[in-house]
Design a protein around this motif. Structure first.
Motif, PDB file in Angstrom:
ATOM      1  N   GLN A   2      26.333  -6.757 -21.427  1.00  0.00           N
ATOM      2  CA  GLN A   2      27.220  -5.874 -20.654  1.00  0.00           C
ATOM      3  C   GLN A   2      26.435  -4.687 -20.084  1.00  0.00           C
ATOM      4  O   GLN A   2      26.655  -4.271 -18.953  1.00  0.00           O
ATOM      5  CB  GLN A   2      28.368  -5.364 -21.532  1.00  0.00           C
ATOM      6  N   MET A   3      25.522  -4.154 -20.892  1.00  0.00           N
ATOM      7  CA  MET A   3      24.742  -3.007 -20.410  1.00  0.00           C
ATOM      8  C   MET A   3      23.877  -3.411 -19.219  1.00  0.00           C
ATOM      9  O   MET A   3      23.764  -2.668 -18.248  1.00  0.00           O
ATOM     10  CB  MET A   3      23.906  -2.414 -21.554  1.00  0.00           C
ATOM     11  N   ARG A   4      23.293  -4.599 -19.286  1.00  0.00           N
ATOM     12  CA  ARG A   4      22.479  -5.073 -18.147  1.00  0.00           C
ATOM     13  C   ARG A   4      23.341  -5.263 -16.909  1.00  0.00           C
ATOM     14  O   ARG A   4      22.966  -4.879 -15.807  1.00  0.00           O
ATOM     15  CB  ARG A   4      21.793  -6.412 -18.493  1.00  0.00           C
ATOM     16  N   TRP A   5      24.521  -5.837 -17.103  1.00  0.00           N
ATOM     17  CA  TRP A   5      25.425  -6.103 -15.970  1.00  0.00           C
ATOM     18  C   TRP A   5      25.897  -4.780 -15.347  1.00  0.00           C
ATOM     19  O   TRP A   5      25.896  -4.611 -14.130  1.00  0.00           O
ATOM     20  CB  TRP A   5      26.616  -6.945 -16.459  1.00  0.00           C
ATOM     21  N   LEU A   6      26.258  -3.825 -16.188  1.00  0.00           N
ATOM     22  CA  LEU A   6      26.726  -2.537 -15.671  1.00  0.00           C
ATOM     23  C   LEU A   6      25.615  -1.803 -14.922  1.00  0.00           C
ATOM     24  O   LEU A   6      25.852  -1.178 -13.893  1.00  0.00           O
ATOM     25  CB  LEU A   6      27.255  -1.661 -16.822  1.00  0.00           C
ATOM     26  N   ARG A   7      24.392  -1.905 -15.431  1.00  0.00           N
ATOM     27  CA  ARG A   7      23.259  -1.265 -14.756  1.00  0.00           C
ATOM     28  C   ARG A   7      23.044  -1.872 -13.375  1.00  0.00           C
ATOM     29  O   ARG A   7      22.823  -1.172 -12.396  1.00  0.00           O
ATOM     30  CB  ARG A   7      21.983  -1.463 -15.599  1.00  0.00           C
ATOM     31  N   GLN A   8      23.193  -3.178 -13.345  1.00  0.00           N
ATOM     32  CA  GLN A   8      23.004  -3.874 -12.068  1.00  0.00           C
ATOM     33  C   GLN A   8      24.075  -3.450 -11.058  1.00  0.00           C
ATOM     34  O   GLN A   8      23.767  -3.152  -9.908  1.00  0.00           O
ATOM     35  CB  GLN A   8      23.089  -5.370 -12.334  1.00  0.00           C
ATOM     36  N   ILE A   9      25.324  -3.411 -11.499  1.00  0.00           N
ATOM     37  CA  ILE A   9      26.410  -2.996 -10.594  1.00  0.00           C
ATOM     38  C   ILE A   9      26.146  -1.574 -10.104  1.00  0.00           C
ATOM     39  O   ILE A   9      26.228  -1.279  -8.906  1.00  0.00           O
ATOM     40  CB  ILE A   9      27.785  -3.034 -11.310  1.00  0.00           C
ATOM     41  N   ALA A  10      25.815  -0.686 -11.040  1.00  0.00           N
ATOM     42  CA  ALA A  10      25.629   0.727 -10.683  1.00  0.00           C
ATOM     43  C   ALA A  10      24.475   0.895  -9.697  1.00  0.00           C
ATOM     44  O   ALA A  10      24.551   1.695  -8.762  1.00  0.00           O
ATOM     45  CB  ALA A  10      25.388   1.559 -11.938  1.00  0.00           C
ATOM     46  N   GLN A  11      23.411   0.128  -9.884  1.00  0.00           N
ATOM     47  CA  GLN A  11      22.261   0.257  -8.983  1.00  0.00           C
ATOM     48  C   GLN A  11      22.626  -0.192  -7.572  1.00  0.00           C
ATOM     49  O   GLN A  11      22.321   0.484  -6.603  1.00  0.00           O
ATOM     50  CB  GLN A  11      21.064  -0.524  -9.525  1.00  0.00           C
ATOM     51  N   VAL A  12      23.323  -1.322  -7.477  1.00  0.00           N
ATOM     52  CA  VAL A  12      23.701  -1.835  -6.164  1.00  0.00           C
ATOM     53  C   VAL A  12      24.637  -0.843  -5.458  1.00  0.00           C
ATOM     54  O   VAL A  12      24.543  -0.625  -4.254  1.00  0.00           O
ATOM     55  CB  VAL A  12      24.381  -3.227  -6.288  1.00  0.00           C
ATOM     56  N   GLU A  13      25.520  -0.236  -6.212  1.00  0.00           N
ATOM     57  CA  GLU A  13      26.510   0.685  -5.634  1.00  0.00           C
ATOM     58  C   GLU A  13      25.989   2.128  -5.537  1.00  0.00           C
ATOM     59  O   GLU A  13      26.746   3.020  -5.171  1.00  0.00           O
ATOM     60  CB  GLU A  13      27.791   0.677  -6.488  1.00  0.00           C
ATOM     61  N   HIS A  14      24.733   2.345  -5.900  1.00  0.00           N
ATOM     62  CA  HIS A  14      24.153   3.699  -5.920  1.00  0.00           C
ATOM     63  C   HIS A  14      25.009   4.664  -6.720  1.00  0.00           C
ATOM     64  O   HIS A  14      25.422   5.722  -6.230  1.00  0.00           O
ATOM     65  CB  HIS A  14      23.963   4.232  -4.488  1.00  0.00           C
ATOM     66  N   MET A  15      25.275   4.287  -7.944  1.00  0.00           N
ATOM     67  CA  MET A  15      26.099   5.135  -8.803  1.00  0.00           C
ATOM     68  C   MET A  15      25.276   5.707  -9.953  1.00  0.00           C
ATOM     69  O   MET A  15      24.216   5.185 -10.292  1.00  0.00           O
ATOM     70  CB  MET A  15      27.249   4.302  -9.391  1.00  0.00           C
ATOM     71  N   LEU A  16      25.801   6.759 -10.561  1.00  0.00           N
ATOM     72  CA  LEU A  16      25.154   7.366 -11.722  1.00  0.00           C
ATOM     73  C   LEU A  16      25.302   6.445 -12.927  1.00  0.00           C
ATOM     74  O   LEU A  16      26.254   5.669 -13.003  1.00  0.00           O
ATOM     75  CB  LEU A  16      25.819   8.709 -12.057  1.00  0.00           C
ATOM     76  N   MET A  17      24.370   6.591 -13.869  1.00  0.00           N
ATOM     77  CA  MET A  17      24.439   5.816 -15.113  1.00  0.00           C
ATOM     78  C   MET A  17      24.285   6.780 -16.276  1.00  0.00           C
ATOM     79  O   MET A  17      23.395   7.612 -16.275  1.00  0.00           O
ATOM     80  CB  MET A  17      23.318   4.779 -15.136  1.00  0.00           C
ATOM     81  N   THR A  18      25.210   6.678 -17.233  1.00  0.00           N
ATOM     82  CA  THR A  18      25.166   7.594 -18.375  1.00  0.00           C
ATOM     83  C   THR A  18      25.305   6.814 -19.680  1.00  0.00           C
ATOM     84  O   THR A  18      25.561   5.609 -19.668  1.00  0.00           O
ATOM     85  CB  THR A  18      26.313   8.636 -18.311  1.00  0.00           C
ATOM     86  N   GLY A  19      25.184   7.556 -20.786  1.00  0.00           N
ATOM     87  CA  GLY A  19      25.334   6.918 -22.091  1.00  0.00           C
ATOM     88  C   GLY A  19      25.685   7.914 -23.169  1.00  0.00           C
ATOM     89  O   GLY A  19      25.408   9.106 -23.048  1.00  0.00           O
ATOM     90  N   GLY A  20      26.327   7.430 -24.210  1.00  0.00           N
ATOM     91  CA  GLY A  20      26.668   8.303 -25.335  1.00  0.00           C
ATOM     92  C   GLY A  20      27.240   7.510 -26.484  1.00  0.00           C
ATOM     93  O   GLY A  20      27.546   6.324 -26.363  1.00  0.00           O
ATOM     94  N   SER A  21      27.386   8.203 -27.610  1.00  0.00           N
ATOM     95  CA  SER A  21      27.796   7.517 -28.848  1.00  0.00           C
ATOM     96  C   SER A  21      29.305   7.435 -29.021  1.00  0.00           C
ATOM     97  O   SER A  21      29.793   6.616 -29.787  1.00  0.00           O
ATOM     98  CB  SER A  21      27.217   8.263 -30.042  1.00  0.00           C
TER      99      SER A  21
END
Ligand code: AMP
Ligand code: MN
Ligand code: MN
Ligand code: MN
Length: 296
Positions: free
Chosen positions: A224-243
């Motif tokens: 899921q993390m790989r898929w979300l990163r891919q979507i965000a990169q294509v859409e030029h979106m920010l990527m964040t993370g937390g616990s």
């Protein structure tokens, strides 16, 4: 960069006070943190003051109820802590939460659980959540663990679930923007969508103003993390993370838990976040300035 951008305090359903939470973050070696309480920004000043030495971002996690069964969580980062419109809006959401808690308790009463509203409210403070009801059930011997209380009674589809008033995501995003913040979709993996559906949703919301996605969250699989990163990169979106730390008795997570996953990319993700927050803050400032001059 050792960052954790999703943390809860007693200003919502975390069990540490804002200052105490910041001390725990320092002990965990954090360099950058964001406080993201549910539907409340009242904890930000105390956390910011106590964060000394750690870079601090003022945040929030808004609960968006798109449909009766579908809850979307939206993170806001870089908010003006004293923003009046946002504060007023959140007071309304807190009232809505009190009413919802009463409906949930009515259902639990009908099932024979003797929980008192006053006791839950005392445990919760200003922001009553289902977590507090679950905790009250555990402490009253009515459930074994918080998760069990959710699985058996409080999750959507379970007998004591009650939805809340509709809040559309466009409205929530616009509110965050006017308060000088960026809007990031929290734990998209929790939406329970297939890969293609999830991409479509994120693209639609992107059109409506969504700035980023929380890629790194304890509920996400590596895939899921790989898929979300891919979507965000294509859409030029920010990527964040937390616990999504709430403290032990609540949800199991530790401060900084996503560090092993959010590794090499974190530094550039955070640079992009800082740039976007500065842009949103400037836009909000200009928006206010023009509204003000418009009145003259
Ligand atoms: P509410 O904001 O009142 O809808 O309550 C939602 C909160 O309950 C979330 O922020 C989580 O902290 C917690 N929660 C939701 N589902 C679960 C679950 N299955 N197990 C434990 N905690 C949960
Ligand atoms: Mn919570
Ligand atoms: Mn959430
Ligand atoms: Mn959260």
């Amino acid at each position: 960069m050792r960052a954790d951008l999703h943390l809860h305090s007693t200003a919502s359903d975390g069990l540490l006070g804002p200052a105490e939470l910041m001390r725990a973050c320092r002990d965990a070696g954090m360099e950058l943190v964001a406080l993201t309480d549910h539907d409340n920004i009242a904890g930000l000043p105390e956390a910011q003051a106590a964060a000394a030495g750690i870079e601090f971002i003022g945040g929030v996690e808004l609960t968006v109820q798109e449909t009766l069964e579908e809850e979307v969580h939206l993170l806001g980062y870089g908010l003006r802590p004293q923003d009046e419109e946002l504060t007023d809006f959140l007071l309304g959401m807190q009232e809505d939460r009190r009413n919802r808690a009463k409906s949930i308790l009515d259902k639990l009463h009908a099932m024979g659980f003797p929980l008192r509203y006053q006791d839950v409210e005392k445990l919760a403070g200003h922001v009553i959540s289902r977590s507090h009801i679950a905790l009250a059930m555990v402490r009253g011997g009515m459930a074994g663990t918080v998760s069990e209380a959710f699985d058996e009674y409080l999750s959507p589809g379970k007998p004591a679930y009650a939805p809340r008033t509709h809040l559309r995501i466009e409205k929530a995003m616009a509110l965050l923007h006017r308060a000088g913040g960026v809007a990031v979709l929290a734990h998209p993996g929790r939406l329970g969508l297939q890969d293609m559906e999830l991409r479509q949703k994120i693209q639609d919301w992107r059109q409506q103003g969504l700035d980023g996605v929380e890629v790194y969250h304890p509920s996400h699989t590596d895939g899921q993390m790989r898929w979300l990163r891919q979507i965000a990169q294509v859409e030029h979106m920010l990527m964040t993370g937390g616990s999504d730390y709430h403290a032990k008795e609540m949800r199991h997570a530790t401060i900084g838990q996503m560090l092993p996953r959010w590794g090499a990319e974190a530094a550039s993700d955070i640079r992009a976040l800082r740039v976007a927050m500065a842009e949103r803050a400037e836009q909000a400032q200009r928006g206010n300035a023009s509204a003000f001059s418009g009145e003259e």
